[in-house]
Design a protein around this motif. Structure first.
Motif, PDB file in Angstrom:
ATOM      1  N   LYS A   1     -65.699 -26.564 -98.431  1.00 54.35           N
ATOM      2  CA  LYS A   1     -65.692 -25.106 -97.912  1.00 54.35           C
ATOM      3  C   LYS A   1     -64.722 -24.726 -97.887  1.00 54.35           C
ATOM      4  N   ASN A   2     -64.395 -23.371 -98.395  1.00 56.57           N
ATOM      5  CA  ASN A   2     -62.684 -22.708 -97.954  1.00 56.57           C
ATOM      6  C   ASN A   2     -62.835 -22.416 -96.592  1.00 56.57           C
ATOM      7  N   LEU A   3     -61.312 -22.454 -95.956  1.00 63.39           N
ATOM      8  CA  LEU A   3     -61.458 -21.855 -94.555  1.00 63.39           C
ATOM      9  C   LEU A   3     -61.082 -20.853 -94.317  1.00 63.39           C
ATOM     10  N   VAL A   4     -61.633 -19.405 -94.154  1.00 67.69           N
ATOM     11  CA  VAL A   4     -61.586 -18.087 -94.703  1.00 67.69           C
ATOM     12  C   VAL A   4     -60.307 -17.619 -93.318  1.00 67.69           C
ATOM     13  N   PHE A   5     -59.010 -17.107 -93.722  1.00 68.39           N
ATOM     14  CA  PHE A   5     -58.486 -16.792 -92.842  1.00 68.39           C
ATOM     15  C   PHE A   5     -58.393 -15.549 -92.230  1.00 68.39           C
ATOM     16  N   LEU A   6     -58.442 -14.191 -93.058  1.00 71.09           N
ATOM     17  CA  LEU A   6     -58.598 -12.304 -93.435  1.00 71.09           C
ATOM     18  C   LEU A   6     -59.703 -12.374 -93.530  1.00 71.09           C
ATOM     19  N   ARG A   7     -60.521 -11.362 -93.305  1.00 73.99           N
ATOM     20  CA  ARG A   7     -61.460 -10.294 -93.674  1.00 73.99           C
ATOM     21  C   ARG A   7     -60.993  -9.086 -94.626  1.00 73.99           C
ATOM     22  N   SER A   8     -61.637  -8.474 -95.514  1.00 69.54           N
ATOM     23  CA  SER A   8     -61.260  -7.868 -96.249  1.00 69.54           C
ATOM     24  C   SER A   8     -60.572  -6.485 -96.117  1.00 69.54           C
ATOM     25  N   ASP A   9     -61.177  -5.938 -94.676  1.00 65.13           N
ATOM     26  CA  ASP A   9     -60.580  -4.527 -93.972  1.00 65.13           C
ATOM     27  C   ASP A   9     -59.136  -5.368 -92.989  1.00 65.13           C
ATOM     28  N   GLY A  10     -58.981  -6.668 -93.391  1.00 69.24           N
ATOM     29  CA  GLY A  10     -57.877  -6.601 -92.603  1.00 69.24           C
ATOM     30  C   GLY A  10     -58.153  -7.611 -90.984  1.00 69.24           C
ATOM     31  N   THR A  11     -59.202  -7.314 -90.485  1.00 66.93           N
ATOM     32  CA  THR A  11     -59.226  -8.425 -89.472  1.00 66.93           C
ATOM     33  C   THR A  11     -58.947  -9.775 -89.569  1.00 66.93           C
ATOM     34  N   SER A  12     -58.724 -10.686 -88.144  1.00 66.39           N
ATOM     35  CA  SER A  12     -58.545 -11.812 -88.713  1.00 66.39           C
ATOM     36  C   SER A  12     -60.206 -12.834 -88.006  1.00 66.39           C
ATOM     37  N   LEU A  13     -59.915 -14.044 -88.255  1.00 63.87           N
ATOM     38  CA  LEU A  13     -61.041 -14.953 -87.274  1.00 63.87           C
ATOM     39  C   LEU A  13     -60.845 -15.679 -86.096  1.00 63.87           C
ATOM     40  N   TYR A  14     -61.522 -16.224 -86.007  1.00 66.65           N
ATOM     41  CA  TYR A  14     -61.579 -16.745 -84.382  1.00 66.65           C
ATOM     42  C   TYR A  14     -60.744 -17.973 -84.480  1.00 66.65           C
TER      43      TYR A  14
ATOM     44  N   ASP B   1     -56.956 -19.131 -83.906  1.00 64.53           N
ATOM     45  CA  ASP B   1     -56.548 -20.840 -83.067  1.00 64.53           C
ATOM     46  C   ASP B   1     -55.247 -21.392 -83.254  1.00 64.53           C
ATOM     47  N   LEU B   2     -55.035 -20.813 -84.876  1.00 70.29           N
ATOM     48  CA  LEU B   2     -53.622 -21.566 -85.533  1.00 70.29           C
ATOM     49  C   LEU B   2     -52.368 -21.251 -85.088  1.00 70.29           C
TER      50      LEU B   2
ATOM     51  N   GLN C   1     -61.057 -30.306 -88.180  1.00 74.88           N
ATOM     52  CA  GLN C   1     -60.293 -30.640 -89.068  1.00 74.88           C
ATOM     53  C   GLN C   1     -59.750 -30.349 -90.079  1.00 74.88           C
ATOM     54  N   GLN C   2     -60.370 -28.434 -90.445  1.00 75.33           N
ATOM     55  CA  GLN C   2     -59.634 -27.954 -91.078  1.00 75.33           C
ATOM     56  C   GLN C   2     -58.687 -27.031 -90.517  1.00 75.33           C
ATOM     57  N   LEU C   3     -59.156 -27.198 -89.199  1.00 82.76           N
ATOM     58  CA  LEU C   3     -57.081 -26.541 -88.080  1.00 82.76           C
ATOM     59  C   LEU C   3     -56.634 -27.216 -88.518  1.00 82.76           C
ATOM     60  N   ALA C   4     -57.150 -29.193 -88.146  1.00 82.64           N
ATOM     61  CA  ALA C   4     -55.160 -29.503 -88.373  1.00 82.64           C
ATOM     62  C   ALA C   4     -55.060 -29.604 -90.113  1.00 82.64           C
ATOM     63  N   SER C   5     -55.712 -29.377 -90.784  1.00 84.22           N
ATOM     64  CA  SER C   5     -55.173 -29.721 -92.073  1.00 84.22           C
ATOM     65  C   SER C   5     -54.359 -28.141 -92.541  1.00 84.22           C
ATOM     66  N   ALA C   6     -54.975 -27.301 -92.401  1.00 84.22           N
ATOM     67  CA  ALA C   6     -53.990 -25.878 -92.038  1.00 84.22           C
ATOM     68  C   ALA C   6     -52.941 -25.957 -91.497  1.00 84.22           C
ATOM     69  N   LEU C   7     -52.687 -26.909 -90.117  1.00 81.79           N
ATOM     70  CA  LEU C   7     -51.658 -26.400 -89.443  1.00 81.79           C
ATOM     71  C   LEU C   7     -50.762 -27.410 -90.380  1.00 81.79           C
ATOM     72  N   ASP C   8     -50.798 -28.232 -90.825  1.00 77.35           N
ATOM     73  CA  ASP C   8     -50.212 -29.750 -91.828  1.00 77.35           C
ATOM     74  C   ASP C   8     -49.204 -28.758 -92.300  1.00 77.35           C
ATOM     75  N   LEU C   9     -50.422 -28.129 -93.573  1.00 76.82           N
ATOM     76  CA  LEU C   9     -50.026 -27.579 -94.660  1.00 76.82           C
ATOM     77  C   LEU C   9     -48.766 -26.220 -94.293  1.00 76.82           C
TER      78      LEU C   9
END
Length: 587
Positions: A304-317, A321-322, A348-356
């Motif tokens: 599953k992909n990690l969503v980080f920004l909605r179409s209306d420009g609002t961020s997610l938790y 947290d990143l 785990q996804q958060l750690a992977s994104a932090l690594d990227l």
């Protein structure tokens, strides 16, 4: 003292290996098997058998032949028992243990110079703390205590979700509904007062007609957008609700106790521009894709992909947290986060994104726990909302009080304890029982909290261990009345050779191992290791107490045994402190 002995044994073993032209590597130093009479054993002969071309017992014999303990203060001798190389402690080791363990700081390790943040609990401020989540503050607080005791400079953080939809719904509901239309609060506490609005708001969104829900959703969305846009008036509206609920939650958590150095809010990272900067950097990554009306990271190791920004420009938790974690990495050498097992994929996804993003994720440790269950029918619930932490702690104190009163009646010593004493003991034992029972299990294992086990004075429970501390205090009080005051007990002028019975040596050895337990439990982030140690300690002390009279006609022997009891008192008090369990002076 045990750490020093272990270091000396390691040095002596490495010298012997080098003399025999054998590789050092893993020395296999460990506690001896139960049938081995030694203070420390090495299983290195197993590892070297193939290379040496000899059976493990023969390799062990060669090593013993090559080991010279003459230059080491704490090593008295070395011998083989089958494939093991066994080390024995010197009188200096036992004398040093008696001296060290009477210091209040016994067990504390040398400062590491490392700054660590432990983030735990972080429950959404939508109402009272629930029993199912009680494991988080208990484990988190114990880990923080352990790391601090092991020499780290530790900050305790609570990460506050004040920017998500839940808080927008809560703020809208608080501003929309009249208190007269709500049920009475379950307790006279801020979180119980305000949670009524949140529940009413969610009920309304589920049951109202479509047009009313649309109007409500429009207001909720405007609150979320206002937070994202940096609208100061919206921040203040949300903050009023968040801080009020948090105030009530903090009261409950302080009963455990679980205290915090800082409450770090999500909105902090929106307001200072960190989230905008992070989103811009995420969009530049090769893994960034715009799909299904949202910006996402296509992480290769996840379905599953990690969503980080909605179409209306609002961020997610997760986006916020990143930014939060990057801030932690800038401020601290290491970050520990305690999370429920349902957050494992997200972490785990958060750690992977932090690594990227180029962060050193070696700075991050996640400790996952399973939830606490209660036996069916053992506690009542209110209005189908479940059992709150306050309910559990109140019942724990009440049950402990009943147990104390029964024991008073059995011993016919009603005049020994005042009403204030009974209240104190009930609180120490009751809340200690809850905390100990939860922290004593491996975090990854699901547990069911049961009163009969937690409050059993005879079994391996908090009262069983707490009673050992109370008993040591009683012995030393009696000794002081007999003329053996603290100046005698703490003077250090005792002869450890007099403590030569198996029970005395066993107790000295378990006392000496305490700093090593601290080192291991802190390194592994596993406070349950300390709980296991306290049970062993209690059994060992009780065996000593049954077999050896402390106040004897022999002055020198009495003083040696009093020094041993004083060392035991300090050790068990510090071990209980690490678990967040009070050490009563009387029970």
């Amino acid at each position: 003292m045990f750490l020093s002995l272990r270091a000396q044994a390691a040095e002596a073993l490495e010298e012997a290996l080098s003399a025999l032209s054998l590789p050092t590597g893993d020395l296999g130093l460990e506690e001896p098997p139960e049938d081995v009479e030694a203070i420390l054993a090495s299983s290195v002969a197993f590892r070297l058998a193939g290379e040496a071309g000899r059976a493990p017992p023969a390799v062990a014999a060669d090593l013993v032949e090559a080991i010279d303990v003459a230059g080491y203060d704490y090593l008295a001798g070395v011998e083989t028992q089958g494939p093991y190389v066994n080390f024995h402690a010197s009188d200096a080791y036992y004398a040093g243990t008696l001296g060290d363990a009477r210091e209040e700081t016994y067990g504390r390790l040398e400062p590491t110079g490392r700054e660590v943040v432990v983030e735990h609990t972080s429950a959404n401020p939508t109402g009272p703390v629930h029993v199912g989540r009680a494991r988080n503050p208990i484990i988190g607080d114990s880990i923080a205590r352990l790391l601090e005791f092991a020499g780290d400079d530790v900050d305790r953080h609570y990460y506050v979700n004040d920017a998500g939809r839940q808080m927008a719904v809560f703020t809208w509901a608080y501003e929309t509904f009249d208190e007269d239309d709500l049920p009475e609060p379950e307790r006279e506490k801020a979180d119980y007062d305000l949670v009524r609005y949140y529940r009413e708001g969610n009920r309304f969104l589920e049951e109202a007609d479509e047009s009313e829900v649309e109007a409500a959703e429009s207001e909720i969305q405007s609150i979320m957008q206002g937070l994202e846009d940096g609208d100061e008036a919206v921040y203040e509206r949300v903050e009023r609700v968040v801080d009020t609920v948090l105030g009530g939650m903090r009261e409950s958590l302080s009963r455990l106790p679980a205290e915090f150095d800082e409450f770090v809010k999500e909105t902090r990272f929106i307001r200072d521009g960190s989230v905008d900067d992070l989103v811009a950097r995420l969009k530049e990554l090769d893994e960034a894709v715009y799909e299904e009306d949202a910006w996402q990271l296509d992480l290769p190791d996840f379905e599953k992909n990690l969503v980080f920004l909605r179409s209306d420009g609002t961020s997610l938790y997760t986006t916020r947290d990143l930014a939060h974690h990057e801030w932690k990495f800038e401020q601290y050498d290491h970050a520990v986060t305690v999370l429920g097992e349902d957050h494992k994929l997200q972490a785990q996804q958060l750690a992977s994104a932090l690594d990227l993003l180029g962060n050193d994720t070696g700075q991050l440790d996640s400790v996952f726990y399973s939830y606490v269950n209660l036996p069916e029918g053992k506690m009542s619930t209110r209005a189908g909302t479940g059992v709150d932490l306050d309910d559990l702690l109140d019942e724990a104190v009440e049950r402990a009080r009943e147990e104390v009163e029964v024991r008073m009646d059995d011993r016919i010593r009603d005049d020994d304890l005042t009403e204030g004493d009974i209240e104190r003991i009930a609180r120490q034992v009751g809340i200690g029982a809850v905390r100990y029972d939860i922290v004593s299990k491996q975090p990854s294992k699901a547990i069911t909290f049961e009163w009969d086990r937690a409050l059993n004075f005879e079994a391996q429970s908090a009262p069983y261990v707490q009673y050992v501390h109370a008993r040591t205090c009683g012995i030393l009080d009696e000794a002081e009345r007999a003329g053996h005051g603290p100046e005698t007990v703490d003077s250090g002028e005792v002869d450890p050779d007099l403590l030569d019975s198996p029970e005395e040596r066993d107790l000295l050895e378990v006392i000496a191992r305490f700093p090593a337990v601290v080192e291991s439990a802190a390194g592994d982030r596993q406070p349950h290791q300390v709980a296991t140690y306290t049970r062993e300690f209690a059994e060992t002390f009780n065996a000593f107490y049954r077999e050896r009279q402390v106040l004897t006609g022999d002055e020198a022997l009495t003083e040696a045994r009093l020094a041993l009891v004083a060392s035991a008192r300090t050790t068990i008090a510090n071990a209980l402190w690490l678990l967040g369990v009070e050490a009563p002076e009387s029970m």
